[in-house]
Design a protein around this motif. Structure first.
Motif, PDB file in Angstrom:
ATOM      1  N   PHE A  64     -11.681  11.846  -4.571  1.00 34.76           N
ATOM      2  CA  PHE A  64     -10.975  12.214  -5.799  1.00 34.76           C
ATOM      3  C   PHE A  64     -10.024  11.073  -6.127  1.00 34.76           C
ATOM      4  N   ALA A  65     -10.198  10.456  -7.293  1.00 33.21           N
ATOM      5  CA  ALA A  65      -9.358   9.322  -7.681  1.00 33.21           C
ATOM      6  C   ALA A  65      -8.994   9.448  -9.153  1.00 33.21           C
ATOM      7  N   PHE A  66      -7.803   8.959  -9.509  1.00 27.15           N
ATOM      8  CA  PHE A  66      -7.283   9.148 -10.858  1.00 27.15           C
ATOM      9  C   PHE A  66      -7.339   7.863 -11.665  1.00 27.15           C
ATOM     10  N   VAL A  71      -4.572  12.194 -25.407  1.00 28.47           N
ATOM     11  CA  VAL A  71      -3.286  12.813 -25.724  1.00 28.47           C
ATOM     12  C   VAL A  71      -3.412  13.832 -26.855  1.00 28.47           C
ATOM     13  N   ARG A  72      -4.425  13.709 -27.685  1.00 25.42           N
ATOM     14  CA  ARG A  72      -4.613  14.680 -28.768  1.00 25.42           C
ATOM     15  C   ARG A  72      -4.956  16.062 -28.208  1.00 25.42           C
ATOM     16  N   ASP A  73      -5.536  16.078 -27.030  1.00 26.46           N
ATOM     17  CA  ASP A  73      -5.882  17.347 -26.387  1.00 26.46           C
ATOM     18  C   ASP A  73      -4.869  17.705 -25.306  1.00 26.46           C
ATOM     19  N   VAL A  74      -3.700  17.049 -25.331  1.00 25.27           N
ATOM     20  CA  VAL A  74      -2.607  17.265 -24.362  1.00 25.27           C
ATOM     21  C   VAL A  74      -3.143  17.126 -22.934  1.00 25.27           C
ATOM     22  N   GLU A  75      -3.871  16.054 -22.705  1.00 21.95           N
ATOM     23  CA  GLU A  75      -4.411  15.749 -21.392  1.00 21.95           C
ATOM     24  C   GLU A  75      -3.460  14.778 -20.697  1.00 21.95           C
ATOM     25  N   PHE A  76      -2.814  15.242 -19.619  1.00 26.61           N
ATOM     26  CA  PHE A  76      -1.795  14.413 -18.978  1.00 26.61           C
ATOM     27  C   PHE A  76      -2.324  13.680 -17.736  1.00 26.61           C
ATOM     28  N   ALA A  77      -3.530  13.998 -17.281  1.00 26.19           N
ATOM     29  CA  ALA A  77      -4.119  13.290 -16.146  1.00 26.19           C
ATOM     30  C   ALA A  77      -5.629  13.432 -16.203  1.00 26.19           C
ATOM     31  N   ARG A  78      -6.327  12.373 -15.769  1.00 25.05           N
ATOM     32  CA  ARG A  78      -7.782  12.417 -15.704  1.00 25.05           C
ATOM     33  C   ARG A  78      -8.220  11.784 -14.393  1.00 25.05           C
ATOM     34  N   ALA A  79      -9.129  12.477 -13.728  1.00 23.95           N
ATOM     35  CA  ALA A  79      -9.602  12.023 -12.420  1.00 23.95           C
ATOM     36  C   ALA A  79     -11.116  11.922 -12.415  1.00 23.95           C
ATOM     37  N   LEU A  80     -11.639  11.237 -11.408  1.00 22.54           N
ATOM     38  CA  LEU A  80     -13.072  11.196 -11.155  1.00 22.54           C
ATOM     39  C   LEU A  80     -13.319  11.901  -9.834  1.00 22.54           C
ATOM     40  N   VAL A 117     -12.697  14.790 -14.489  1.00 22.70           N
ATOM     41  CA  VAL A 117     -11.956  16.047 -14.530  1.00 22.70           C
ATOM     42  C   VAL A 117     -10.677  15.806 -15.315  1.00 22.70           C
ATOM     43  N   ALA A 118     -10.454  16.596 -16.359  1.00 22.85           N
ATOM     44  CA  ALA A 118      -9.273  16.454 -17.212  1.00 22.85           C
ATOM     45  C   ALA A 118      -8.280  17.561 -16.899  1.00 22.85           C
ATOM     46  N   PHE A 119      -7.004  17.199 -16.791  1.00 22.49           N
ATOM     47  CA  PHE A 119      -5.924  18.157 -16.583  1.00 22.49           C
ATOM     48  C   PHE A 119      -5.104  18.232 -17.876  1.00 22.49           C
TER      49      PHE A 119
END
Length: 925
Positions: free
Chosen positions: A781-783, A791-800, A810-812
């Motif tokens: 798991f890496a970010f 940011v338009r979807d209020v996504e504050f972190a994205r990982a693989l 994976v979007a948070f």
């Protein structure tokens, strides 16, 4: 504490028997001493009476007639200030007095002749004696507190073993640690002191801790390194505080109860972790449960009493009634009665022995003699079982000679079971603090008719009741659409070392080790998702198995790979990705003598790389010069993890030797700070959080439960300021920290759950948020960088997420209503970390730098903080419309209208009138 774990004692309820179950025929009086005024052994009860210099004695159990025998013991020429029963002999009682003497008596059952003289008389010679306390492990050792001095005596030889350093004012109370190694005192000069009498006469710890010079008490919380004090704050509120005995500079937390004038007397049961508090003049007895983690002090019940309290005592655990699920018994001294208050756990009683409520408890056999203890012996009191079938038949005291009461002998049962708080019985030093947290009364209440926890006015707000909440508490993790996946992965290396994340990513590409001979590494472009061909694809031929790897943050094409041959190979990937297999690295760094654990690039300086190895060293390399520039020492075992501070000045490591270290590499090769790390030796990770002011360490406790530890960088030696438990799993939690949102996202290889916490620089430190669960275990798991988030979807972190056959984004996200606006409270300006702030030579020469910052706000979006305020829209009619009184005429009109609506309008034509009839001519046919 894990929020899904509930205490078996949280529903403990107090029970007060009817008056015929009280000990009567006594005359108690309020005294000017600070003692408890009542003490109990397994068979006897001693208490202050209205006659100065005389104690009252009563049997703990009633006689055959159902009544208690009460007698008096004239023991001193002046006021009896304090007294204590020996933990190893029910009939051995030590008393102290304002006549400046201490006496040890062998008392007899009430109804028998009182002893004519004390067995031992001690004269400390320091003025009025205020406190006396038997040693918890050594036979015949007595701690004595005079006006300003605490001394330790050997009663068998009637000589002092240690006269400790004089206090600055009147000594209030003293307490032994349960293992007998340390002695703590509270004093009118507001200072708390911790002594090691066998090592030195001066305090090993001393600090101003109390806010008022009014009466105070101090007790040790079992075998832990924490002490608990009761006293008054500056606004005269009664206050309970918990302290780390190894760092008395500031309390771990506090709870304010009320503004009554009587000093709170604390009683603590180490087997259950229950704490009882009451003061002179009180008509309520508070009960709390002391826990090993936040919130430390959880309210259980409040017991309302009929009469005001003169003193309270805790009955030894060997005397409780286990058949009725009684876990604790408190004796309340009033003007005319001694009232037993029994604390029961609601269970089906009288049938089975509930072993989970009654762990093996301390017996009545001394562990060491006075001289053995003074010579350095540290043995613990053997434990005995509370199971009725395993307990011996007690010899009756009345069957013994009148001048020598029989002493109970209990079997010794060796047990390795830990107490409910998980504390170890071993003696701990003053260098390894336990986990801490804030003290906050819980909103839960006790059960039973006489229990209930009344909140103070300051606790009535929702914020204080529920505690702080995180804006990310409803964060949602979701796997993106399949067209963003890389699938049909084959030959992945699923057995990478625990120090390796399993995959490595940057803004453009990712690297994944393969289970193919020669330590091959696959490199995939993020811009080219989809199904991989069944045929072979180009790779990096590392020639040896991969231990760890890392992309250069300032060069998306440079990859540093640590191998099991103690070499670091630096590879350059062509722009656009691998078109053919690469055989030759850009350079090879040699210096380590054994396998390398991990490699980490410097966050600000280009070309600076840190590595750790089995040779117990951390080395810093200059990639431009292709040489080693620093070698850090001081580790005694395997180095689990290392991390650069955000400003690039410091380097933190966590090691298998149980230490967390901080280095300033440019100033010294030795650690500048060192503190206790996780207890478990299975693995650990470290990352800097809260702007570099704290260290977050993920590891294991002694029970192999995964834990999070938060350390203050300024006081690393004091241990963690807070801990959080997660679950039991063999893999180490890999932490990712987002500096912009102060969120930590953690998971382990082989897990299906991803934890999300918001980290605060103040209590409660950890705010748990919603977690993400995958359908199958992930192998890595890496970010990705923050700039890859939508940011338009209020996504504050994205990982693989790496699985056996695919790589999935994976979007948070944070659920928000006004997504048309830029959520500037979630997305502050972020650092441009992909641009170096200084060169390697500049950093090595002592220069520092920082990244510039940019806004993530798209040009066509307005910040939500600048969004126009919309007037509230009423969804429903006002209540006045429904509650308006109608006249009789209005009611009749409404009723008539409703009836007409059902019947239809009489003026409307009937349906048959619209039918076509038959002409007259047709009838003739």
């Amino acid at each position: 504490m894990n929020r899904f774990k509930t205490s078996k004692f949280k529903n403990t309820s107090p029970r007060i028997p009817k008056r015929d179950g009280w000990i009567g025929d006594i005359r108690a009086v309020s005294l000017t001493s600070i003692g408890n005024h009542i003490k109990s052994s397994c068979s006897l009860v001693a208490f202050n009476t209205e006659q100065a210099g005389t104690l009252g004695l009563a049997s703990l159990q009633p006689g055959q007639d159902g009544k208690w025998a009460v007698s008096q013991l004239p023991c001193h020429a002046d006021l009896v200030t304090d007294f204590d029963f020996s933990p190893f002999d029910d009939a051995l009682l030590a008393t102290c007095s304002a006549d400046e003497t201490v006496k040890v008596w062998r008392v007899r059952e009430p109804g028998q002749d009182a002893p004519s003289a004390a067995d031992v008389t001690l004269c400390p010679g320091q003025g009025r004696v205020e406190a006396v306390l038997f040693h918890p492990c050594a036979d015949g050792v007595l701690a004595i507190g005079t006006v300003r001095t605490a001394t330790v005596w050997d009663t068998s030889r009637q000589e002092p073993l240690a006269v400790l350093e004089q206090h600055g004012d009147q000594l209030h109370s003293l307490t032994w640690k349960l293992d007998g190694s340390l002695l703590a005192t509270s004093c009118k000069d507001k200072k708390l002191r911790v002594f090691d009498p066998r090592a030195q006469l001066t305090p090993v710890q001393s600090a101003v801790g109390l806010q008022s010079n009014k009466d105070s008490h101090v007790i040790w919380i079992g075998d832990s390194d924490n002490i608990l004090t009761t006293g008054f704050n500056q606004v005269r509120e009664r206050e309970v505080k918990v302290w780390d005995a190894r760092k008395l500079g500031s309390s771990l937390g506090s709870v304010c109860l009320d503004t009554s004038s009587g000093a709170l007397i604390p009683l603590f049961d180490p087997d259950t972790g229950l704490l009882v508090l009451s003061g002179q003049g009180d008509s309520v007895i508070h009960c709390f449960e002391v826990t090993s983690s936040q919130p430390f002090l959880a309210p259980v019940s409040q017991c309302l009493t009929e009469a005001a309290t003169k003193g309270i005592a805790l009955v030894p655990k060997l005397a409780v009634d286990v058949t009725s699920c009684e876990v604790m018994r408190v004796l309340q001294l009033t003007d005319s009665f001694i009232v037993p208050v029994s604390y029961h756990v609601p269970r089906k009683s009288g049938q089975d022995f509930h072993g989970d409520l009654y762990p093996d408890t301390r017996g009545q056999s001394a562990a060491v003699s006075a001289q053995e203890w003074w010579g350095g012996e540290n043995r613990q009191v053997p434990k005995v079982s509370l199971h009725p079938a395993k307990r011996p038949i007690k010899s009756s005291a009345s069957s013994a000679p009148s001048n020598q009461p029989a002493k109970k002998v209990l079997p010794i049962v060796k047990s390795k079971e830990e107490d409910p708080l998980g504390r170890s019985s071993s003696s701990s030093s003053l260098t390894s603090p336990s986990s801490s947290g804030s003290l906050a009364p819980s909103p839960s209440t006790g059960s039973g008719p006489s229990s209930g926890f009344a909140s103070s006015p300051s606790q009535r707000s929702l914020q204080n009741i529920l505690g702080p909440s995180s804006k990310f508490r409803h964060a949602q993790g979701s796997v993106l659409h399949r067209n963003t996946h890389i699938t049909n992965l084959k030959g992945l290396n699923l057995t990478t070392p625990g120090e390796c994340d399993g995959l490595c990513v940057n803004r453009e590409r990712m690297a994944v080790p393969l289970a193919i001979a020669g330590g091959q590494i696959a490199v995939f472009e993020l811009s080219q998702p989809g199904r991989l061909p069944d045929t072979a694809f180009p790779t990096i031929q590392n020639t040896v198995a991969v231990a760890d790897f890392s992309w250069d943050p300032f060069n998306a094409c440079r990859l540093a790979v640590a191998g099991e041959d103690a070499k670091i190979r630096v590879w350059l990937v062509p722009k656009g990705g691998l078109k053919e297999t690469i055989m030759e690295p850009q350079c090879v760094l040699q210096g380590h003598t054994e396998k390398i654990y991990s490699v980490k690039f410097h966050p600000l300086a280009s070309g600076i790389l840190a590595s750790s190895s089995y040779d117990l060293s951390v080395r810093i390399w200059d990639l431009d010069a292709r040489k080693e520039v620093k070698r850090l020492k001081g580790h005694q075992d395997q180095i689990f993890s290392l991390a650069w501070s955000p400003d690039g000045r410091l380097l933190a490591t966590v090691c298998k030797d149980g230490k967390v270290r901080i280095y300033d590499p440019r100033k010294s090769t030795e650690p500048s700070q060192e503190g206790p790390g996780p207890e478990g030796a299975r693995g650990a990770r470290v990352v800097w959080v809260c702007g570099g002011k704290y260290l977050l360490v993920s590891g294991f406790d002694s029970q192999s439960e995964r834990q999070l530890y938060l350390y203050s960088v300024g006081s690393l030696c004091s241990g963690p300021v807070a801990t959080a438990s997660t679950d039991v799993s063999p893999s180490t939690l890999i932490p990712f920290y987002d500096e912009d949102t102060s969120t930590a996202i953690l998971t382990g290889k082989g897990d299906t759950r991803v934890y999300v916490y918001e980290i605060l620089p103040e209590s409660p430190y950890f705010l748990e948020c919603s977690s993400f669960n995958s359908s199958d275990p992930h192998k890595g798991f890496a970010f990705l960088p923050k700039t890859e988030c939508d940011v338009r979807d209020v996504e504050f972190a994205r990982a693989l997420r790496l699985s056996k056959t695919s790589i999935e984004p994976v979007a948070f996200r944070v659920p928000r209503v006004k997504k048309e606006f830029f959520q500037d409270d979630v997305f502050p300006e972020t650092a441009v970390w992909w641009e170096s702030a200084l060169s390697a030579s500049s950093w090595l020469s002592g220069s520092d730098g920082q990244h510039r910052k940019i806004s993530l706000r798209p040009k066509d979006m307005t910040p939500v903080s600048e969004a126009p305020k919309e007037p509230p829209v009423r969804k429903y009619l006002p209540s006045s419309v429904y509650l308006e009184e109608k006249t009789d005429e209005q009611k009749k009109e409404e009723l008539l209208s409703a009836m007409v609506a059902k019947l239809g309008n009489r003026e409307d034509p009937l349906p048959q009138e619209s039918y076509q009839g038959v002409d007259d001519e047709e009838w003739d046919d």
